[in-house]
Scaffold this motif. Structure first.
Motif, PDB file in Angstrom:
ATOM      1  N   UNK A 144      -0.356  90.915  71.832  1.00  0.00           N
ATOM      2  CA  UNK A 144      -1.047  89.681  72.234  1.00  0.00           C
ATOM      3  C   UNK A 144      -0.016  88.563  72.336  1.00  0.00           C
ATOM      4  N   UNK A 145       0.678  88.525  73.479  1.00  0.00           N
ATOM      5  CA  UNK A 145       1.813  87.617  73.624  1.00  0.00           C
ATOM      6  C   UNK A 145       1.453  86.231  74.145  1.00  0.00           C
ATOM      7  N   UNK A 146       0.274  86.054  74.728  1.00  0.00           N
ATOM      8  CA  UNK A 146      -0.010  84.765  75.364  1.00  0.00           C
ATOM      9  C   UNK A 146      -1.496  84.449  75.340  1.00  0.00           C
ATOM     10  N   UNK A 147      -1.816  83.228  75.788  1.00  0.00           N
ATOM     11  CA  UNK A 147      -3.197  82.743  75.730  1.00  0.00           C
ATOM     12  C   UNK A 147      -4.142  83.567  76.594  1.00  0.00           C
ATOM     13  N   UNK A 148      -3.671  83.982  77.770  1.00  0.00           N
ATOM     14  CA  UNK A 148      -4.539  84.754  78.675  1.00  0.00           C
ATOM     15  C   UNK A 148      -4.932  86.088  78.060  1.00  0.00           C
ATOM     16  N   UNK A 149      -3.967  86.738  77.416  1.00  0.00           N
ATOM     17  CA  UNK A 149      -4.258  88.009  76.763  1.00  0.00           C
ATOM     18  C   UNK A 149      -5.240  87.814  75.614  1.00  0.00           C
ATOM     19  N   UNK A 150      -5.028  86.778  74.821  1.00  0.00           N
ATOM     20  CA  UNK A 150      -5.914  86.514  73.696  1.00  0.00           C
ATOM     21  C   UNK A 150      -7.327  86.214  74.186  1.00  0.00           C
TER      22      UNK A 150
ATOM     23  N   UNK B  58     -10.277  88.323  65.840  1.00  0.00           N
ATOM     24  CA  UNK B  58      -9.084  88.041  65.040  1.00  0.00           C
ATOM     25  C   UNK B  58      -7.908  88.726  65.732  1.00  0.00           C
ATOM     26  N   UNK B  59      -6.750  88.077  65.745  1.00  0.00           N
ATOM     27  CA  UNK B  59      -5.559  88.639  66.388  1.00  0.00           C
ATOM     28  C   UNK B  59      -4.368  88.519  65.447  1.00  0.00           C
ATOM     29  N   UNK B  60      -3.681  89.642  65.218  1.00  0.00           N
ATOM     30  CA  UNK B  60      -2.402  89.606  64.502  1.00  0.00           C
ATOM     31  C   UNK B  60      -1.306  89.630  65.557  1.00  0.00           C
ATOM     32  N   UNK B  61      -0.507  88.598  65.616  1.00  0.00           N
ATOM     33  CA  UNK B  61       0.503  88.461  66.659  1.00  0.00           C
ATOM     34  C   UNK B  61       1.680  89.411  66.427  1.00  0.00           C
ATOM     35  N   UNK B  62       2.359  89.842  67.487  1.00  0.00           N
ATOM     36  CA  UNK B  62       3.554  90.677  67.337  1.00  0.00           C
ATOM     37  C   UNK B  62       4.628  89.941  66.546  1.00  0.00           C
TER      38      UNK B  62
ATOM     39  N   UNK C 235       2.630  78.846  67.917  1.00  0.00           N
ATOM     40  CA  UNK C 235       1.800  77.640  67.924  1.00  0.00           C
ATOM     41  C   UNK C 235       0.825  77.646  69.096  1.00  0.00           C
ATOM     42  N   UNK C 236       1.301  78.052  70.269  1.00  0.00           N
ATOM     43  CA  UNK C 236       0.435  78.108  71.450  1.00  0.00           C
ATOM     44  C   UNK C 236      -0.653  79.163  71.269  1.00  0.00           C
ATOM     45  N   UNK C 237      -0.258  80.340  70.755  1.00  0.00           N
ATOM     46  CA  UNK C 237      -1.228  81.411  70.530  1.00  0.00           C
ATOM     47  C   UNK C 237      -2.263  81.006  69.491  1.00  0.00           C
ATOM     48  N   UNK C 238      -1.810  80.325  68.445  1.00  0.00           N
ATOM     49  CA  UNK C 238      -2.732  79.896  67.395  1.00  0.00           C
ATOM     50  C   UNK C 238      -3.744  78.889  67.933  1.00  0.00           C
ATOM     51  N   UNK C 239      -3.298  78.002  68.790  1.00  0.00           N
ATOM     52  CA  UNK C 239      -4.214  77.033  69.391  1.00  0.00           C
ATOM     53  C   UNK C 239      -5.233  77.740  70.279  1.00  0.00           C
ATOM     54  N   UNK C 240      -4.757  78.707  71.075  1.00  0.00           N
ATOM     55  CA  UNK C 240      -5.667  79.460  71.941  1.00  0.00           C
ATOM     56  C   UNK C 240      -6.693  80.220  71.119  1.00  0.00           C
TER      57      UNK C 240
ATOM     58  N   UNK D 271      -9.583  84.243  64.284  1.00  0.00           N
ATOM     59  CA  UNK D 271      -8.538  84.151  63.285  1.00  0.00           C
ATOM     60  C   UNK D 271      -7.223  84.563  63.924  1.00  0.00           C
ATOM     61  N   UNK D 272      -6.113  84.013  63.433  1.00  0.00           N
ATOM     62  CA  UNK D 272      -4.805  84.402  63.970  1.00  0.00           C
ATOM     63  C   UNK D 272      -3.857  84.653  62.798  1.00  0.00           C
ATOM     64  N   UNK D 273      -3.170  85.795  62.864  1.00  0.00           N
ATOM     65  CA  UNK D 273      -2.376  86.281  61.740  1.00  0.00           C
ATOM     66  C   UNK D 273      -0.922  86.471  62.166  1.00  0.00           C
ATOM     67  N   UNK D 274      -0.004  86.201  61.232  1.00  0.00           N
ATOM     68  CA  UNK D 274       1.427  86.367  61.476  1.00  0.00           C
ATOM     69  C   UNK D 274       2.039  87.092  60.284  1.00  0.00           C
ATOM     70  N   UNK D 275       2.905  88.052  60.571  1.00  0.00           N
ATOM     71  CA  UNK D 275       3.620  88.735  59.490  1.00  0.00           C
ATOM     72  C   UNK D 275       4.680  87.801  58.928  1.00  0.00           C
ATOM     73  N   UNK D 276       4.657  87.607  57.611  1.00  0.00           N
ATOM     74  CA  UNK D 276       5.615  86.703  56.972  1.00  0.00           C
ATOM     75  C   UNK D 276       6.530  87.415  55.984  1.00  0.00           C
ATOM     76  N   UNK D 277       6.278  88.703  55.752  1.00  0.00           N
ATOM     77  CA  UNK D 277       7.151  89.457  54.842  1.00  0.00           C
ATOM     78  C   UNK D 277       7.139  90.932  55.224  1.00  0.00           C
ATOM     79  N   UNK D 278       8.304  91.549  55.098  1.00  0.00           N
ATOM     80  CA  UNK D 278       8.420  92.999  55.287  1.00  0.00           C
ATOM     81  C   UNK D 278       9.138  93.362  56.567  1.00  0.00           C
TER      82      UNK D 278
END
Length: 304
Positions: free
Chosen positions: A119-125, A135-139, A148-153, A160-167
């Motif tokens: 899910x790289x962009x607003x259109x895909x989301x 809910x979308x977990x971003x690459x 930031x753009x994806x989260x706004x979209x 919901x929008x998720x980002x990997x922050x560890x691992x």
């Protein structure tokens, strides 16, 4: 909305006993809000731990955690299509789809989108939302501006929008199992050699510098992604869920440090220093977040 801390699905072939003990500790001690379960990398591993799923789900939910079942990232065989369809047909718990076959099987019933779905962009989301995504977990390779753009979209669509922050970051999945091939075995006769590498099989360059990890059909980063210093920026940009990927370290301690930062109970610099101690012997990276090579560790504030 309060930012939630999540624990992604175990990527490695840990034994059934180790998984049971791991999730018992997560249920009893880890300050995470949501836990993803299920085999994401190799369908051949699933029979070793699937019998424990009902008890694991019950224990996690009794501890107040939300449980989500994740589907395979790569579906090639008939049994894998059936396994994906079986998960997609479930009404509870929630489902995270990691492959287009899961989207087909799920139809427009509510589901989450996993990080393998690109899910790289607003259109895909927006398209995913129309198909039933909640809910979308971003690459993991998206830089700060794109996040930031994806989260706004996503926020505009009430996702919901998720980002990997560890691992370790997942870089690729392949039809072939390099883990087996590296030991002179075929994918069909791997003898589950991946179980020997609880944190992935290390790969080095010709001059002996660590470069990648192999986990069955998956290629991962050698370093652990660490966005602990960037959590405030992620929250400010509208990210609703922060994902920790299970590694061969004390994940209860890791979760505790991220929770302390989210709650304002510990200064970021002190928490990050403690995280380095918990993960002693492992390198950290945040290059993707800053639009640089992913393996780099960039010591600077998030861009304005």
């Amino acid at each position: 909305m309060t930012t939630k801390l999540t624990l992604g699905p175990i990527a490695y072939h840990w034994s059934a006993d180790r998984r049971r003990d791991f999730y018992a500790r997560i249920a009893d001690e880890a300050p995470v809000d949501e836990v993803y379960l299920g085999e994401v990398i190799c369908s051949k591993r699933a029979p070793f731990h699937e019998p424990d799923l009902p008890a694991t789900i019950e224990r996690l939910e009794r501890a107040g955690k939300t449980v989500i079942l994740s589907t395979l990232a790569e579906v090639m065989l008939k049994r894998e299509r059936k396994a994906t369809a079986d998960i997609a047909a479930m009404e509870a718990p929630e489902i995270e789809v990691n492959n287009a076959s899961g989207l087909y099987a799920r139809g427009t019933a509510p589901h989450r989108i996993g990080p393998f779905m690109n899910a790289y962009n607003e259109a895909t989301i927006a398209w995913m939302a129309r198909q039933g995504a909640t809910h979308v977990c971003l690459p993991p390779e998206l830089p700060a501006g794109a996040i930031a753009i994806a989260a706004q979209a996503a926020r505009d669509l009430w996702l919901g929008v998720e980002v990997q922050v560890f691992g370790r970051a997942s870089l690729a999945v392949s039809a072939r199992c390099y883990h087996a091939r590296a030991h002179g075995r075929t994918k069909d006769n791997c003898q589950f050699v991946c179980e020997e590498d609880a944190d992935g099989m290390p790969l080095s360059t010709r001059d002996d510098r660590p470069i990648l990890r192999v986990n069955g059909i998956q290629t991962q980063s050698e370093s652990y992604v660490d966005l602990l210093p960037e959590t405030a920026r992620l929250v400010a940009d509208g990210v609703t869920h922060l994902r920790l990927m299970p590694q061969d370290v004390d994940m209860v301690a890791v979760a505790g440090l991220f929770r302390s930062v989210l709650d304002g109970a510990l200064p970021v610099a002190e928490a990050d220093a403690r995280l380095r101690d918990v993960c002693a012997g492992h390198s950290f990276s945040n290059g993707f977040y800053y639009g640089a090579a992913g393996y780099k560790r960039i010591a600077q504030a998030a861009p304005a």
